[in-house]
Design an enzyme around this catalytic site. Structure first.
Site, PDB file in Angstrom:
ATOM      1  N   ASN A  39       0.797  -1.240   0.121  1.00  0.00           N
ATOM      2  CA  ASN A  39       0.004  -0.028  -0.220  1.00  0.00           C
ATOM      3  C   ASN A  39       0.746   1.212   0.020  1.00  0.00           C
ATOM      4  O   ASN A  39       0.343   2.237  -0.595  1.00  0.00           O
ATOM      5  CB  ASN A  39      -0.991   0.072   1.396  1.00  0.00           C
ATOM      6  N   HIS A  69      11.060   0.703   4.062  1.00  0.00           N
ATOM      7  CA  HIS A  69      10.694   1.787   2.665  1.00  0.00           C
ATOM      8  C   HIS A  69      11.736   2.570   2.464  1.00  0.00           C
ATOM      9  O   HIS A  69      12.305   3.198   3.368  1.00  0.00           O
ATOM     10  CB  HIS A  69       9.404   2.500   2.888  1.00  0.00           C
TER      11      HIS A  69
END
Length: 116
Positions: A39, A69
């Site tokens: 997501n 990330h």
């Protein structure tokens, strides 16, 4: 982290001993492969150049020890890199929970620096 996701079909995770990119492609491609786990990538793509023009790399790295990330932006003025690390979330856990807590942690750290 990747063992209970479709990534286990893309790479022999037991044989990974260092940083290994096991998928590189558009965010649209990777979202089709792993719809429950990316997501953050989709959010970044939708906020930027779109699902097809935004590239994603999936990396297995035993040295990291948690989900992370890394966002790299290339533009005329230069390159910007943002790295986010977070807590472990089970692959069947709520990915929104992970993203939300990562962002809250960043905001708390910024606030603490401003107050000092």
């Amino acid at each position: 982290m990747w063992q209970l996701t479709p990534a286990a079909r893309l790479v022999d995770l037991g044989a990974v001993h260092g940083r290994q990119v096991f998928f590189k492609g558009s965010v649209r491609e990777v979202a089709r492969l792993m719809p429950n786990n990316l997501n953050t990538s989709v959010g970044v793509a939708l906020a930027g150049m779109g699902l097809d023009a935004t590239e994603a790399e999936l990396v297995a790295d035993p040295a990291i020890g948690e989900t992370a990330h890394e966002l790299e932006i290339h533009a005329a003025p230069g390159t910007a890199v943002l790295k986010l690390g977070g807590r472990e979330v089970a692959p069947d856990g709520d990915p929104v929970d992970y993203t939300t807590f990562s962002l809250v942690r960043i905001l708390k750290r910024r606030q603490a620096r401003v107050m000092i």
